[in-house]
Motif scaffolding. Structure first.
Motif, PDB file in Angstrom:
ATOM      1  N   ASN A 109      79.259 -79.419  33.102  1.00 12.34           N
ATOM      2  CA  ASN A 109      78.105 -79.630  32.440  1.00 12.34           C
ATOM      3  C   ASN A 109      76.612 -79.275  32.089  1.00 12.34           C
ATOM      4  O   ASN A 109      76.166 -80.023  31.816  1.00 12.34           O
ATOM      5  CB  ASN A 109      79.287 -81.474  31.408  1.00 12.34           C
ATOM      6  CG  ASN A 109      78.159 -81.599  32.525  1.00 12.34           C
ATOM      7  OD1 ASN A 109      77.663 -82.102  34.160  1.00 12.34           O
ATOM      8  ND2 ASN A 109      78.660 -82.777  32.414  1.00 12.34           N
ATOM      9  N   ARG A 110      76.005 -78.871  33.930  1.00 13.95           N
ATOM     10  CA  ARG A 110      74.821 -78.709  33.599  1.00 13.95           C
ATOM     11  C   ARG A 110      74.609 -76.771  32.660  1.00 13.95           C
ATOM     12  O   ARG A 110      75.018 -76.054  32.925  1.00 13.95           O
ATOM     13  CB  ARG A 110      75.056 -78.626  35.446  1.00 13.95           C
ATOM     14  CG  ARG A 110      73.310 -77.785  35.593  1.00 13.95           C
ATOM     15  CD  ARG A 110      73.004 -77.341  36.761  1.00 13.95           C
ATOM     16  NE  ARG A 110      71.638 -77.115  36.638  1.00 13.95           N
ATOM     17  CZ  ARG A 110      71.434 -76.951  38.532  1.00 13.95           C
ATOM     18  NH1 ARG A 110      72.534 -76.706  39.522  1.00 13.95           N
ATOM     19  NH2 ARG A 110      70.279 -76.391  39.081  1.00 13.95           N
ATOM     20  N   THR A 111      73.584 -77.152  32.863  1.00 10.78           N
ATOM     21  CA  THR A 111      72.310 -76.511  31.680  1.00 10.78           C
ATOM     22  C   THR A 111      71.888 -75.550  32.472  1.00 10.78           C
ATOM     23  O   THR A 111      70.925 -75.903  33.674  1.00 10.78           O
ATOM     24  CB  THR A 111      71.641 -77.035  30.492  1.00 10.78           C
ATOM     25  OG1 THR A 111      71.807 -77.874  28.849  1.00 10.78           O
ATOM     26  CG2 THR A 111      70.702 -75.629  29.825  1.00 10.78           C
ATOM     27  N   LEU A 112      72.062 -74.564  32.487  1.00 11.80           N
ATOM     28  CA  LEU A 112      71.852 -73.223  32.999  1.00 11.80           C
ATOM     29  C   LEU A 112      70.402 -72.281  32.706  1.00 11.80           C
ATOM     30  O   LEU A 112      70.834 -72.082  31.700  1.00 11.80           O
ATOM     31  CB  LEU A 112      72.677 -72.843  34.103  1.00 11.80           C
ATOM     32  CG  LEU A 112      71.941 -71.209  35.261  1.00 11.80           C
ATOM     33  CD1 LEU A 112      71.557 -72.263  36.334  1.00 11.80           C
ATOM     34  CD2 LEU A 112      73.424 -70.499  35.531  1.00 11.80           C
ATOM     35  N   ASN A 113      69.135 -72.216  32.596  1.00  8.22           N
ATOM     36  CA  ASN A 113      68.195 -71.212  32.210  1.00  8.22           C
ATOM     37  C   ASN A 113      68.480 -70.148  32.599  1.00  8.22           C
ATOM     38  O   ASN A 113      67.937 -70.088  34.184  1.00  8.22           O
ATOM     39  CB  ASN A 113      67.256 -71.950  32.455  1.00  8.22           C
ATOM     40  CG  ASN A 113      66.538 -73.099  31.708  1.00  8.22           C
ATOM     41  OD1 ASN A 113      66.643 -73.436  30.522  1.00  8.22           O
ATOM     42  ND2 ASN A 113      65.481 -74.402  32.232  1.00  8.22           N
ATOM     43  N   CYS A 114      69.015 -69.223  32.021  1.00  3.15           N
ATOM     44  CA  CYS A 114      68.852 -67.913  32.318  1.00  3.15           C
ATOM     45  C   CYS A 114      67.321 -66.866  32.492  1.00  3.15           C
ATOM     46  O   CYS A 114      66.322 -68.025  32.524  1.00  3.15           O
ATOM     47  CB  CYS A 114      69.929 -66.710  31.647  1.00  3.15           C
ATOM     48  SG  CYS A 114      71.322 -66.769  31.080  1.00  3.15           S
ATOM     49  N   GLU A 115      67.447 -65.844  33.226  1.00  3.46           N
ATOM     50  CA  GLU A 115      66.149 -64.986  33.586  1.00  3.46           C
ATOM     51  C   GLU A 115      66.268 -64.221  33.604  1.00  3.46           C
ATOM     52  O   GLU A 115      66.799 -63.064  33.824  1.00  3.46           O
ATOM     53  CB  GLU A 115      66.001 -65.627  35.378  1.00  3.46           C
ATOM     54  CG  GLU A 115      66.447 -66.990  35.926  1.00  3.46           C
ATOM     55  CD  GLU A 115      66.240 -67.243  37.265  1.00  3.46           C
ATOM     56  OE1 GLU A 115      66.566 -66.138  37.883  1.00  3.46           O
ATOM     57  OE2 GLU A 115      65.528 -68.404  37.743  1.00  3.46           O
ATOM     58  N   SER A 116      64.777 -63.408  33.533  1.00  2.00           N
ATOM     59  CA  SER A 116      64.533 -61.998  33.426  1.00  2.00           C
ATOM     60  C   SER A 116      65.825 -60.954  32.074  1.00  2.00           C
ATOM     61  O   SER A 116      65.823 -61.632  30.863  1.00  2.00           O
ATOM     62  CB  SER A 116      64.066 -61.651  34.574  1.00  2.00           C
ATOM     63  OG  SER A 116      63.373 -61.952  35.577  1.00  2.00           O
ATOM     64  N   ASN A 117      66.492 -60.321  32.908  1.00  2.00           N
ATOM     65  CA  ASN A 117      67.376 -59.467  31.348  1.00  2.00           C
ATOM     66  C   ASN A 117      68.617 -60.304  32.033  1.00  2.00           C
ATOM     67  O   ASN A 117      69.481 -59.405  32.145  1.00  2.00           O
ATOM     68  CB  ASN A 117      66.914 -58.009  32.304  1.00  2.00           C
ATOM     69  CG  ASN A 117      67.793 -57.674  33.556  1.00  2.00           C
ATOM     70  OD1 ASN A 117      67.825 -58.661  34.562  1.00  2.00           O
ATOM     71  ND2 ASN A 117      67.615 -56.691  34.263  1.00  2.00           N
ATOM     72  N   GLN A 118      69.007 -61.288  32.537  1.00  2.00           N
ATOM     73  CA  GLN A 118      70.242 -61.877  32.053  1.00  2.00           C
ATOM     74  C   GLN A 118      70.652 -62.571  30.696  1.00  2.00           C
ATOM     75  O   GLN A 118      69.901 -62.618  29.569  1.00  2.00           O
ATOM     76  CB  GLN A 118      70.495 -62.938  33.007  1.00  2.00           C
ATOM     77  CG  GLN A 118      70.074 -62.785  34.926  1.00  2.00           C
ATOM     78  CD  GLN A 118      70.004 -64.077  35.038  1.00  2.00           C
ATOM     79  OE1 GLN A 118      69.884 -65.226  34.914  1.00  2.00           O
ATOM     80  NE2 GLN A 118      70.324 -64.112  36.224  1.00  2.00           N
TER      81      GLN A 118
END
Length: 201
Positions: A120-129
């Motif tokens: 249930n953890r939010t992951l902030n995507c990075e760059s060109n993901q």
């Protein structure tokens, strides 16, 4: 005469490149190889980080399909792997080591990120993901579901991922915030054989 010209054109298409693929100790011996007709020469760098700290930085040289060139990455919660694949199109041109990746900056996409449950953890995507990913990984001898962010290239199971145990087996990729939720039909179906697998062993 036309057949002869065609033969030379086809022969000219196959590039010769340096190949240096590290063994488990991280050392490699450079050799010269001929690529397939759809491949070009490349220098690669693979950086694995855990909890924000760099754990490994591996350099290699090989032939790759042209569509694999460029930067790509994936991350599951605290685990992140970045690839820099610098390509060139002449015989033995991949002599230099690949550059370090550009510093990652968060983009607006968000996915669930975890190795194992709960997820249930939010992951902030990075760059060109630009994709949310769901994979099956082996962690401490057991099989677990991993979720996170990835670039589109990772989702197509490219050749540069062969032998990479961290990404595991890519089960699905999707577009849209939080689309790799455990409640999706695909993820639920994938979980069934995994549970069976754990029970059998």
């Amino acid at each position: 005469e036309n057949k002869t010209s065609l033969f030379y054109l086809l022969s000219a298409d196959a590039l010769k490149c340096n190949e240096c693929i590290p063994d488990q100790a991280g050392t490699c011996t450079n050799k010269q190889v001929e690529c397939s007709s759809n491949q070009i020469c490349a220098s690669l760098r693979e950086i694995y980080s855990e909890g924000g700290a760099e754990r490994s930085n591996v350099l290699s040289k090989r032939c790759v399909p042209t569509e694999e060139c460029g930067d790509s990455s994936f991350n599951y919660a605290n685990f992140k792997t970045s690839f820099v694949i610098e390509c060139c199109n002449s015989d033995f041109c991949n002599t230099k080591d690949a550059s370090a990746p550009i510093k990652s900056i968060p983009n607006k996409m968000k996915c669930y990120g975890c190795v194992g449950l709960p997820c249930n953890r939010t992951l902030n995507c990075e760059s060109n993901q630009d994709r949310c990913i769901t994979s099956t990984v082996t962690d401490q001898g057991g099989t677990k579901v991993a979720r996170g962010c990835a670039t589109k290239k990772i989702c197509s199971s490219p050749t540069f991922l062969q032998g990479n145990k961290i990404v595991g087996k890519v089960d699905s990729c999707c577009e849209g915030n939080y689309c790799n939720s455990a409640t999706t039909a695909t993820a639920s179906l994938l979980a069934v054989p995994l549970i069976s697998l754990v029970l059998l062993y």
